[in-house]
Design an enzyme around this catalytic site. Structure first.
Site, PDB file in Angstrom:
ATOM      1  N   ASP A 210      -3.414   4.363  -1.983  1.00 14.80           N
ATOM      2  CA  ASP A 210      -4.396   4.765  -0.966  1.00 14.80           C
ATOM      3  C   ASP A 210      -4.406   6.293  -0.810  1.00 14.80           C
ATOM      4  OD1 ASP A 210      -6.110   4.790   1.249  1.00 14.80           O
ATOM      5  OD2 ASP A 210      -4.488   4.366   2.668  1.00 14.80           O
TER       6      ASP A 210
ATOM      7  N   ARG B 187       2.884  -0.866  10.462  1.00 16.51           N
ATOM      8  CA  ARG B 187       3.926  -0.765  11.483  1.00 16.51           C
ATOM      9  C   ARG B 187       4.353  -2.084  12.123  1.00 16.51           C
ATOM     10  NH1 ARG B 187       1.040   4.418  14.142  1.00 16.51           N
ATOM     11  NH2 ARG B 187      -0.705   3.313  13.180  1.00 16.51           N
TER      12      ARG B 187
ATOM     13  N   LYS C 200       0.851  -1.198   0.000  1.00 18.77           N
ATOM     14  CA  LYS C 200       0.000   0.000   0.000  1.00 18.77           C
ATOM     15  C   LYS C 200       0.882   1.242   0.000  1.00 18.77           C
ATOM     16  CE  LYS C 200      -2.242   1.657   3.713  1.00 18.77           C
ATOM     17  NZ  LYS C 200      -2.031   3.143   3.735  1.00 18.77           N
TER      18      LYS C 200
ATOM     19  N   THR D 252     -10.748   3.346  10.652  1.00 19.14           N
ATOM     20  CA  THR D 252     -10.611   2.486  11.834  1.00 19.14           C
ATOM     21  C   THR D 252     -10.021   3.219  13.023  1.00 19.14           C
ATOM     22  OG1 THR D 252      -8.538   1.657  10.866  1.00 19.14           O
ATOM     23  CG2 THR D 252     -10.504   0.298  10.587  1.00 19.14           C
TER      24      THR D 252
ATOM     25  N   ASP E 106     -14.102  14.557  -3.470  1.00 16.69           N
ATOM     26  CA  ASP E 106     -14.277  15.881  -4.050  1.00 16.69           C
ATOM     27  C   ASP E 106     -15.536  15.835  -4.919  1.00 16.69           C
ATOM     28  OD1 ASP E 106     -13.694  18.523  -5.156  1.00 16.69           O
ATOM     29  OD2 ASP E 106     -11.608  18.157  -4.591  1.00 16.69           O
TER      30      ASP E 106
ATOM     31  N   LYS F 163      -7.539   8.065  -1.167  1.00 14.74           N
ATOM     32  CA  LYS F 163      -8.853   8.402  -0.602  1.00 14.74           C
ATOM     33  C   LYS F 163      -9.476   9.649  -1.235  1.00 14.74           C
ATOM     34  CE  LYS F 163      -7.693   6.543   4.006  1.00 14.74           C
ATOM     35  NZ  LYS F 163      -6.219   6.337   3.834  1.00 14.74           N
TER      36      LYS F 163
END
Length: 241
Positions: free
Chosen positions: A64, A220, A37, A128, A69, A66
């Site tokens: 990614d 991470r 990603k 999330t 608009d 997002k």
């Protein structure tokens, strides 16, 4: 839907800032990981160079960004990233039905023009990092998160999108409304050896798949570990249960 192998379901989030770091990290992780990603921080810093590097390594790419608009702007943005040859990209479901329809049409238009497989286009539902208290008190929604996620997922499917980004906690409800072929890409996945960090609605890898998630996004716990390759292998084992 044909059953996917776990290696096709794990997406490692590249939480780094430079192309050189991407090269080093992917070498450390090795061949076990197919999907990566690329988020806002990395793409805005390095642009298409990072996509080119990952394609050279024969990796699949979830871009990614997002998009959120007016419909015309989002349609143009989707065309631009589809031309880069990414395998998956996303928009915000809260942008509405018309925005998502225009995005889906633009995506297919580019695929037909280039005579290639269309990029998987998915919609972000509720991040999330947001729990029920934030959802109600700060964002002003009166419904349960799970109800809103399912409603936005159904709207995304009606618009012609391939799936959604959602917590694994909502995956069962999404599958009921949208069927088995609808992608459910789930961040907030935390293997047993990692901390929660800033995620609120989290779940373990095997449990998320059991709930109906089709892809797991993990950053991470893998990328910031002392041995990213070993951590990726541990995650794949946890996906098996």
């Amino acid at each position: 839907m044909e059953k996917m192998k776990n290696a096709d379901r794990l997406i490692v989030a590249l939480d780094v800032n430079t192309v050189s770091e991407v090269g080093e990290l992917t070498e450390k992780i090795g061949e076990n990981v197919i999907w990566y990603k690329v988020g806002m921080e990395l793409f805005y810093a390095e642009g298409p160079k990072v996509i080119e590097l990952l394609k050279q390594k024969n990796k699949k790419i979830f871009l990614d960004l997002k998009f959120h608009d007016i419909p015309n702007t989002v349609a143009g943005a989707v065309k631009s990233v589809a031309k880069l040859g990414v395998d998956m990209c996303n928009v915000h479901a809260s942008g509405g039905l018309e925005m998502m329809k225009r995005a889906a049409d633009a995506n297919l238009e580019i695929a037909n023009k280039l005579q290639c497989t269309p990029t998987k286009l998915i919609a972000v539902t509720v991040l999330t990092s947001i729990d029920q208290e934030i959802f109600e008190k700060e964002l002003g929604f009166e419904s349960r998160i799970s109800d809103k996620v399912s409603a936005w997922a159904k709207m995304a499917k009606d618009a012609g999108l391939n799936g959604v980004v959602a917590s694994a906690q909502e995956a069962e409800g999404i599958k009921e409304k949208c069927g088995d072929d609808f992608l459910i890409v789930t961040p907030g996945i935390r293997p047993s050896f990692s901390a929660s960090n800033d995620q609120k609605r989290i779940m373990r890898p095997f449990d998320a798949l059991a709930k109906g998630a089709t892809h797991l996004v993990i950053g991470r716990p893998i990328t910031q570990s002392e041995s990213p390759g070993e951590s990726a292998e541990l995650v794949l084992k946890e996906m098996e249960g």
